[in-house]
Design an enzyme around this catalytic site. Structure first.
Site, PDB file in Angstrom:
ATOM      1  N   HIS A 140     -13.551   3.307   7.145  1.00 32.01           N
ATOM      2  CA  HIS A 140     -14.900   3.695   7.720  1.00 32.01           C
ATOM      3  C   HIS A 140     -14.759   3.842   9.426  1.00 32.01           C
ATOM      4  O   HIS A 140     -14.785   4.963  10.117  1.00 32.01           O
ATOM      5  CB  HIS A 140     -16.082   3.104   7.570  1.00 32.01           C
ATOM      6  CG  HIS A 140     -17.334   3.359   8.060  1.00 32.01           C
ATOM      7  ND1 HIS A 140     -18.468   4.223   7.540  1.00 32.01           N
ATOM      8  CD2 HIS A 140     -17.972   3.144   9.532  1.00 32.01           C
ATOM      9  CE1 HIS A 140     -19.131   4.435   8.410  1.00 32.01           C
ATOM     10  NE2 HIS A 140     -19.112   3.684   9.435  1.00 32.01           N
ATOM     11  N   GLU A 141     -14.260   2.701   9.887  1.00 24.04           N
ATOM     12  CA  GLU A 141     -13.793   2.528  11.272  1.00 24.04           C
ATOM     13  C   GLU A 141     -12.883   3.326  11.660  1.00 24.04           C
ATOM     14  O   GLU A 141     -12.559   3.855  12.890  1.00 24.04           O
ATOM     15  CB  GLU A 141     -13.625   1.111  11.681  1.00 24.04           C
ATOM     16  CG  GLU A 141     -15.065  -0.014  11.357  1.00 24.04           C
ATOM     17  CD  GLU A 141     -16.260   0.500  11.909  1.00 24.04           C
ATOM     18  OE1 GLU A 141     -16.227   1.350  13.070  1.00 24.04           O
ATOM     19  OE2 GLU A 141     -17.311   0.315  11.416  1.00 24.04           O
TER      20      GLU A 141
ATOM     21  N   HIS B 137     -13.937   6.688  12.665  1.00 25.67           N
ATOM     22  CA  HIS B 137     -14.568   6.559  13.998  1.00 25.67           C
ATOM     23  C   HIS B 137     -13.277   6.971  14.989  1.00 25.67           C
ATOM     24  O   HIS B 137     -13.326   7.444  15.959  1.00 25.67           O
ATOM     25  CB  HIS B 137     -15.695   5.443  14.356  1.00 25.67           C
ATOM     26  CG  HIS B 137     -16.733   5.386  13.522  1.00 25.67           C
ATOM     27  ND1 HIS B 137     -17.784   6.551  13.896  1.00 25.67           N
ATOM     28  CD2 HIS B 137     -17.283   4.787  12.735  1.00 25.67           C
ATOM     29  CE1 HIS B 137     -18.753   6.315  13.172  1.00 25.67           C
ATOM     30  NE2 HIS B 137     -18.828   5.158  12.458  1.00 25.67           N
TER      31      HIS B 137
ATOM     32  N   GLU C 174     -20.526   9.656  12.731  1.00 22.82           N
ATOM     33  CA  GLU C 174     -20.736   9.105  11.332  1.00 22.82           C
ATOM     34  C   GLU C 174     -20.298  10.070  10.276  1.00 22.82           C
ATOM     35  O   GLU C 174     -19.698   9.620   9.185  1.00 22.82           O
ATOM     36  CB  GLU C 174     -22.183   8.821  11.114  1.00 22.82           C
ATOM     37  CG  GLU C 174     -22.784   7.943  10.040  1.00 22.82           C
ATOM     38  CD  GLU C 174     -22.087   6.617  10.239  1.00 22.82           C
ATOM     39  OE1 GLU C 174     -21.691   6.175  11.299  1.00 22.82           O
ATOM     40  OE2 GLU C 174     -22.197   6.037   9.137  1.00 22.82           O
TER      41      GLU C 174
END
Lengths: 490, 490
Positions: free
Chosen positions: A255-256, A259, A285
């Site tokens: 997830h990170e 980003h 997101e």
């Protein structure tokens, strides 16, 4: 120098100082000694005062007035710099200071209230924050909608009404999907065991590399809450490890990385400019969620991960690729947003959106918030809230004054649905690559179509430029219905 | 607010921003991703521009003119803030910028010249740096001595003539001491073996705690060059590890702990003020050197360390407390300043002081520097320089434009000698505590007499206030003669 050149040079220094602010935040969450907290507060405040002074510098208005933007990029620079200048100059300095002061105090009060399950003790400061943000919204909106005014900080161009329309379609379909899963009679075996920390971190690093994270311009550390920090050539992420539950580490890392790769992949000539960051929270997101969910939780990729986990950890209690895929995607009703699966996640957000919007409009009184939360939770999740730390006190956002932020999480999922539909159309053989642990065709597509452009286009246009189609909720819903229908057999 | 209150509030923000600059430097040397170097350069430049703007802010002059300092502390604040303002406003901005630009380029040229043993390739940029610093000195001195003008950045109140007088006494006595050691016929057995990194770091941390380093307001990391960074409640140090030579790790840790404890022990009400840092480079070095040498290399303390090293590493090739003490303090002629023992160290510095002072005055031409270095080295050390990386190219300082910095190292040793004489007079039982690994009586003495006062008094007065006696070189020379006379039997 022309006014345009002066404006861009000034902005470049401002962006560099904003990056310094980001470094301090990273430092604070990862390596800062405990005893430095108060002094760091003064360091941050001094730097924030410098940044504020630059944001309201009258020369910016003069340069903007005298600039004659010619290229598309120059027009984008001017648009974003003007928006930031207008925002900064509309809000009185004493109101901004009161918000900073009040939210700084509120954080401790919220943490204590949550620890002692005492909603009442948090309500006075929440009322104060709400009132301050209402005043700020009034200063910003010039008579327009208050919620829309706040939303612009997180998702420029978006409105509460447009979100309402999307979320009005999402909510009943997600409630129905949740019910279908519950009634399916299936419940995949969850992964169990002890997964040593060093092995988790090693596989986590391998996953970060697979998903394109450039360690030459970043690093991974541990922190209580995973996050990504920085833009351009210094974009760092954090992860967390629970030896009993390795998916938390792996999927929060991915997830990170989503980003971080968005930031790392912005074209180098946009670095340290107003266009040199992800364009909105929602678009950001969309990247983290498509990396984490549509790509890394796909059947093809989990097949590869199943093999890698057995290489690293030996035999698992979950046997076979299908069972492993179901374990990764297991739907489990729960109270906590940050632990929610793909089916429940947006129901958490939609609820917060409706509640904060009603509070800001004065349609929901702060003392009635807890009851409204608990009623809505029971209606949408079919489960009662057992205690405030599992309910209205679970999230930090409102204590930090973040009103208008929550819906960008769901908007990001909606955008991810659109992007995923488009990239699957363009990459019919993607699953063959994912099954070898290689998401690069999808990453290349995202970098080329979306990430490299940074803030060149407004958020919605950014998505539509990438997909070639209007934004809508249907792709996300179709993806969820298909995926969970297959796993749960309906 | 009074002018005084406005001045102090403004200064507090400036100090907070200067601390931010320090955090960025720490980050760069320890955790920053490689690929971030260029962007970091822009971040540092943007913050430096902010700091420069504050240093020359005309309001500072107005507040200074309107202030009416009453207490000793207010007078000290005004003295230091006025000095910084005068310094910043005297130097033309384009000259400051040229120095920053030239030294940034010079670093790489020096590193390449050193790697290829090519002095000639470094001389053009060294000439340019010298010329720029000569111009800066002229702007600062107003017709006075150029070297004295530069010295004020590192050791306010000191002059080249006063250093000359001290060093003129030191040099022949140190040359004689070096010769006496060489002619003694003694050569202690050096420590040999493999000392695992994890064990070295663990003992290093134990030593840092013993020497009073507060980990709640600091941390230890590894870096190529050990350093201490930050003031007040966030003071971090670094160390380095060589598995074949553990004293390097232990004594550089204690050295940096001396610097860090000086910062950590300044009275909390001086934090983030002009008085809230160590008062000069020389006084700073007096703390690092007295921790490292007079305390941690004392016979009593090395007896305790001998036991702790055997606990941690097992049997050593050096047997017995006397032999261990001699191994710690072994005098070995060598070309490299940073590896020098207590006998040779100041001879390195005195040489650099004479050479840089002659260059700045125009009495030594840059093309003649290498020959002058080599002649002097042979005269003072009795050994020839074999290659430039062991000679004139070994130190980074001149490439960084640091002219006037070197003598503060020896001045720190002179100060440490004075402080040590005074604290031994006041603490007759110190050796009993040191022999149990407890330097705290000496640390308390230093904190109370010197460290807590920060910048309250000028450097020399800071030392004389602590000792109650005038600064002189005799205490250092007596300490060295006694210590090495005992070890080498003369």
């Amino acid at each position: 120098m022309s006014a345009m050149a002066e404006l861009l040079a000034f902005q470049r220094q401002t962006e560099a100082l904003a990056q310094v602010m980001g470094r301090l935040s990273w430092d604070q969450e990862t390596v800062m000694p405990q005893g430095a907290v108060e002094q760091r507060g003064e360091e941050l405040a001094a730097l924030e005062a410098v940044l504020h002074g630059r944001r309201v510098d009258p020369r910016v208005a003069e340069w903007l007035a005298a600039s004659n933007p010619e290229t598309e990029a120059e027009q984008a620079h001017v648009r974003l710099i003007r928006r930031a200048y207008d925002r900064a100059t509309k809000v009185p300095a004493d109101l901004s200071a009161a918000i900073v002061r009040t939210t700084a105090l509120a954080h401790g009060q919220w943490a204590r209230a949550r620890a002692s399950e005492d909603v009442a003790s948090f309500l006075p400061v929440l009322s104060e924050i709400l009132s301050l943000r209402q005043q700020e919204a009034a200063a910003l909106s010039g008579g327009g909608d208050a919620y829309d005014a706040l939303l612009q900080d997180y998702e420029p161009g978006m409105t509460g009404a447009a979100l309402d329309e999307m979320f009005g379609v999402l909510r009943p379909r997600l409630v129905a999907l949740r019910a279908a899963v519950a009634e399916s009679g299936h419940d995949p075996v969850p992964l169990k065991g002890v997964f040593p920390k060093a092995q988790q971190l090693a596989l986590s690093e391998e996953l970060a590399r697979a998903f394109g994270y450039d360690f030459n311009r970043g690093r991974i550390d541990e922190a209580v809450h995973p996050f990504s920090s920085g833009s351009g050539h210094d974009v760092r992420i954090t992860t967390r490890v629970d030896e009993a539950e390795p998916f938390g580490c792996f999927y929060s890392t991915i997830h990170e990385v989503g980003h971080a790769c968005y930031e790392q992949n912005i074209a180098p000539d946009l670095t340290l400019s107003a266009l040199g960051q992800g364009v909105s929270m929602g678009v950001h997101e969309s990247q983290s969620r498509i990396y984490e969910n549509q790509l890394a939780r796909s059947r093809a990729f989990t097949c590869w991960l199943y093999g890698r986990m057995r290489d690293r950890f030996g035999a698992l209690n979950v046997q076979g690729e299908e069972a492993f895929h179901a374990a990764v995607n297991r739907v489990a009703p729960g109270h906590i947003r940050t632990e929610a699966d793909e089916v429940h996640y947006n129901l958490h957000i939609l609820m917060r959106f409706d509640l904060e919007r009603a509070m800001l409009a004065g349609d929901l009184a702060v003392p009635d918030l807890e009851a409204a939360w608990n009623d809505r939770f029971l209606a949408d999740f079919g489960v009662a809230v057992d205690k405030p730390s599992n309910g209205v006190l679970q999230d930090v956002h409102w204590s930090a004054g973040l009103i208008g932020y929550f819906p960008t999480y769901s908007l990001g999922n909606v955008y991810a649905g659109c992007l995923h539909q488009a990239l699957r159309r363009d990459l019919p053989d993607l699953d063959a690559a994912l099954a070898t642990g290689d998401p690069s065709p999808a990453l290349d597509w995202l970098r080329d179509r979306l990430q490299r452009h940074g803030g060149m286009r407004p958020p919605r246009e950014t998505i539509e430029h990438a997909t070639g189609a209007p934004v809508g909720v249907e792709p996300l819903l179709e993806y969820l219905d298909t995926k969970f229908g297959e796993i749960y057999g309906f």
